[in-house]
Design an enzyme around this catalytic site. Sequence first.
Site, mmCIF file in Angstrom:
data_model
loop_
_atom_site.group_PDB
_atom_site.id
_atom_site.type_symbol
_atom_site.label_atom_id
_atom_site.label_comp_id
_atom_site.label_asym_id
_atom_site.label_seq_id
_atom_site.Cartn_x
_atom_site.Cartn_y
_atom_site.Cartn_z
ATOM 1 N N SER A 78 32.401 -11.808 -33.675
ATOM 2 C CA SER A 78 32.461 -13.251 -33.154
ATOM 3 C C SER A 78 32.513 -13.068 -31.624
ATOM 4 C CB SER A 78 33.287 -13.913 -33.667
ATOM 5 O OG SER A 78 34.725 -13.839 -33.430
ATOM 6 N N LYS A 149 39.581 -16.361 -30.278
ATOM 7 C CA LYS A 149 38.097 -16.998 -29.716
ATOM 8 C C LYS A 149 38.494 -17.242 -28.092
ATOM 9 C CE LYS A 149 36.428 -17.391 -33.662
ATOM 10 N NZ LYS A 149 35.312 -16.657 -34.377
#
Length: 293
Positions: A78, A149
């Site tokens: 990701s 993230k």
Amino acid sequence: MTDDQEDPGTLASAPASDEAAAGSAGSGAPEPGKAARAAKTKKKSFGRELLTIVVAAAVLTLLVKAFVIQVYRIPSASMENTLQIGDRVLVNKVVYHVRGIARGDVVVFSGQDSWGPDAPPPSGNPVVRVFDDVLSGLGLHSDQTYYIKRVIGLPGDHVACCTDGKVTVNGVPLNEGQYLFPGNPPSTFKFQAVVPPGHLWVMGDHRSDSDDSRYHPDAPGGGAIPENQVVGRAFLIVWPPSQLRDLPIPTTFQQAALHAGAAGAAVLNVGGPALAAGVLAVPVLLLRRGRRR
């Protein structure tokens, strides 16, 4: 040497009686029992010192892991190409005690109270509960799920996509080519959100393969994650050696328009390796001072 020369290794005085000579020779030779005891004592002393060093190193390592810096392994794609599967990153746990979280930071956070899964309730056994709390505090055990993230929006920010094909923060477009996965659009669908107080809007750099704030509109915070669940800032890739590099804040997040009356803290050059090195240096300085005393 000749018979007329004196032996430089002996005394020049006249010889004493046989008894005196025998007594002198006996007192000069070490007793076998005493030498063995001395050697044994020396070995025990070395063993104690070695054990002390090993225990101190283990305790210091646990304290550093629990409160200063911890290594995390990247489990998914990701955050590609910034972070690859299997990369190990150093996460600074103290930097946000010095400054606020900044847009562009790569952060590790728990899914507790947001994306889940939430940790199970604590054990009803008080002994087990205390033991679990100690292990969790030292970073040796956790029932929580952690994510990594990039911070896009701070509390109060209006985050949206897409204006001219770009993500905007408070109307300011982000030029994400520095970190976005090659060929990925900023988002495959439109979205907009106002980040609630005490929350952060986070997204992966591999937008087409990232389960991030966009995909959790029904979660607490509307997809944004609680600030108090942030473990720290990932600032350095340490493994593999071919990936060794730091993780700076991209230049697009330093646009003046983003900080003109916007929510959140401005980007500061505080923390990261310099702060970690300063914290790690404290025990060394104390040890040196103790030795001098």
